[in-house]
Design an enzyme around this catalytic site. Structure first.
Site, PDB file in Angstrom:
ATOM      1  CG  ASP A  63      10.824   7.059   7.230  1.00 45.46           C
ATOM      2  OD1 ASP A  63      10.947   6.778   6.386  1.00 45.46           O
ATOM      3  OD2 ASP A  63      11.959   7.787   7.625  1.00 45.46           O
ATOM      4  N   GLY A  64       7.042   6.964   6.965  1.00 37.07           N
ATOM      5  CA  GLY A  64       6.494   7.657   6.223  1.00 37.07           C
ATOM      6  C   GLY A  64       7.165   8.383   4.799  1.00 37.07           C
ATOM      7  CG  ASP A  79       5.387  -3.934  -5.031  1.00 37.83           C
ATOM      8  OD1 ASP A  79       5.533  -4.322  -5.263  1.00 37.83           O
ATOM      9  OD2 ASP A  79       5.475  -2.639  -4.328  1.00 37.83           O
ATOM     10  CE  LYS A  94       8.294   7.568  -3.840  1.00 39.34           C
ATOM     11  NZ  LYS A  94       8.357   6.789  -5.010  1.00 39.34           N
ATOM     12  CG  ASP A 141       6.305   3.128  -7.313  1.00 39.59           C
ATOM     13  OD1 ASP A 141       5.865   4.068  -7.474  1.00 39.59           O
ATOM     14  OD2 ASP A 141       6.340   2.208  -6.104  1.00 39.59           O
ATOM     15  N   GLY A 150       0.659  -1.188  -0.698  1.00 41.06           N
ATOM     16  CA  GLY A 150      -0.311  -0.092   0.534  1.00 41.06           C
ATOM     17  C   GLY A 150       0.887   1.588   0.263  1.00 41.06           C
ATOM     18  N   GLY A 198       2.727   3.280   1.534  1.00 46.43           N
ATOM     19  CA  GLY A 198       3.334   3.554   2.874  1.00 46.43           C
ATOM     20  C   GLY A 198       3.505   4.941   3.314  1.00 46.43           C
ATOM     21  NE  ARG A 199       8.638   6.006   0.207  1.00 47.23           N
ATOM     22  CZ  ARG A 199      10.722   5.873  -0.081  1.00 47.23           C
ATOM     23  NH1 ARG A 199      10.947   7.005   0.907  1.00 47.23           N
ATOM     24  NH2 ARG A 199      10.105   5.207  -0.498  1.00 47.23           N
TER      25      ARG A 199
END
Ligand code: AMP
Ligand code: MG
Length: 474
Positions: free
Chosen positions: A125-126, A249, A113, A259, A90, A92-93
């Protein structure tokens, strides 16, 4: 209407609420500072670049203020990482802070992001560091400049925070744009949880917005995803781009390059090139990319197996080879200016790749310099290389009646070499030198043009920057 004249739609939020978590960004850092913003990406949203000077803009692209009339959300997805089912991942950041409809009717996701943790952060830690943010920012625009489908980058903000990786690093937030950030892993998520009805809901949602001529025809849509993915990877191979982390992903359902992590462009030609230091097995080596794309499309096919009959999925997946091969060969022919099909052409193309492989000649320059002086081109293959001389004379004979005047619009002068990205990073991190970042950014947006004074950035890495390592850490 929202801030800055954006026309926002809560489009993804039209899906059931287990597709995402609505939440505001975390407000990372005390005083975010705009490092760079991209007029070309702004134009995709019909956004006037004058807003870059508006303090409200910095608040929005750092996550310190929301866009009016939009509830930000983090999306859930799962995926296969390095060939192994990883379960739920998912955003996550990442955080979707808007979906804007432009004047052409295109819907664009606006995503931050590095703006903080979400329920999908797991052990992370995002955060994002400046280094990886600059890498993604520059490479998105480099790929767009090379006419390869990709997410785009709107802005970089320095958070002022220090972020812990292998060492402490300055933190940043990237604002990226894509028509959609939906991944193969979104479909796998619901399939592997046994929620087959949700796979259908998501497929219909994606088709209605992004594939409107395929409404009601899941099979045709899957075939189109196969085609787009094959074409994208063929473009990667032709330009010498290695993605580095082709997990399911990270695979876009729209066939976009997505990404940017430990990617790399080839300097010296090496088909076994592994850009990701963490990829010890070489699963995502340059030469493996088409096979991995096919593997990922098969994982997607499984996730769609309740929507589309298995025989049809197999049939559509089998078109990958034709789409990939056809596109790749077309692109390689174009790179040499071979418009008429002549016997021996494939041997000529293979001959050049073999020569580059043997001498570790620079991939980008071996094509680009074909329009220059013979002596300069030959130098790329070492001193007095008779094989290179013989290839070149065969090539000159073969292309006597071809028009090579357009070759410089096909073979780029500039690709985002690792050492060039590193130069931009060091300039910003060590000297707050935004001008160097901006220079490199402009080269990448216009990679076929000559840029006086910036010739050096077209060159292979200088000796002290040959062995830069990039890893998944970002
Ligand atoms: P990636 O390898 O960058 O594609 O990331 C794989 C997964 O890890 C995705 O779900 C990301 O959102 C998540 N992730 C990566 N880095 C972080 C981080 N620093 N904090 C939270 N989640 C992260
Ligand atoms: Mg990812």
């Amino acid at each position: 209407m929202s801030d800055f004249g954006l026309i926002l739609e809560n489009h993804y939020a039209g899906l059931p609420d287990d597709f995402y978590t609505k939440m505001p960004a975390e407000k990372v850092g005390e005083r975010p500072r705009l490092i760079h913003a991209n007029p070309k990406a702004a134009a995709l949203l019909d956004l006037d670049p004058a807003v870059f000077g508006d303090p409200r803009f910095v608040d929005v692209v750092s996550g310190h203020a929301p866009l009016e009339n939009f509830e930000a959300l983090a999306m859930v997805y799962s995926g296969h990482q390095f060939g192994v089912w990883a379960g739920q991942l998912g955003d996550g950041r990442a955080l979707m802070i808007g979906q804007a409809r432009n004047r052409d009717g295109e819907l664009w996701d606006i995503q931050l992001k590095g703006a903080g943790k979400t329920p999908y952060s797991r052990f992370g830690d995002g955060r994002a560091v400046m280094r990886s943010t600059i890498r993604e920012y520059l490479c998105s625009e480099a790929m767009a400049g090379l006419r390869i489908p990709t997410s785009r980058a709107l802005a970089i903000v320095a958070t002022g925070e220090t972020v812990m990786r292998e060492a402490p690093e300055p933190g940043a937030v990237l604002t990226r744009l894509a028509r959609s950030h939906v991944r193969f892993g979104h479909f796998e998520h619901f399939f592997h949880r046994g929620e087959k009805d949700k796979v259908r809901v998501l497929a219909d949602h994606v088709i209605a917005e992004y594939f409107p001529n395929m409404i009601g025809d899941h099979a045709a849509w899957y075939g189109e995803v196969v085609r787009r993915t094959a074409v994208m990877v063929a473009q990667w191979q032709a330009v010498g781009f290695a993605h580095g982390v082709m997990n399911t992903d990270n695979m876009s359902i729209l066939g976009l390059t997505l990404d940017y992590g430990p990617y790399g462009f080839l300097d010296a030609y090496d088909p076994q090139f592994i850009c990701n230091h963490t990829d010890t097995q070489g699963r995502y080596s340059f030469i493996n990319q088409p096979v991995i794309a096919h593997w990922n499309l098969r994982a997607l096919a499984l996730a769609l197996s309740d929507l589309i009959p298995t025989e049809t999925l197999i049939e559509k997946l089998a078109t990958f080879e034709g789409h990939f091969g056809g596109t790749y060969h077309g692109l390689m022919r174009a790179k040499l200016g071979l418009t008429r099909e002549v016997e021996g052409d494939n041997k000529l193309i293979g001959g050049l790749l073999g020569l580059m492989n043997k001498t570790r000649a620079d991939y980008t320059l071996s094509f680009r310099n074909l329009t220059g002086e013979d002596a300069g081109w030959l130098k790329l293959f070492g001193e007095a290389n008779v094989d290179a001389e013989s290839w070149l004379s065969r090539y000159r004979v073969r292309t006597e009646s071809e028009d090579l005047s357009g070759l410089d619009r096909i073979n780029p002068k500039y690709v985002l070499r690792n050492w060039v990205a590193e130069t931009a990073i060091r300039a910003v991190e060590d000297h707050n030198d935004i001008a160097t970042l901006d220079r490199i950014f402009r080269l990448m947006q216009a990679p076929f043009e000559t840029h006086d004074g910036d010739e050096a950035f077209a060159a292979p890495p200088p000796p002290n920057m040959c062995d830069l390592e990039v890893s998944c850490s970002s």
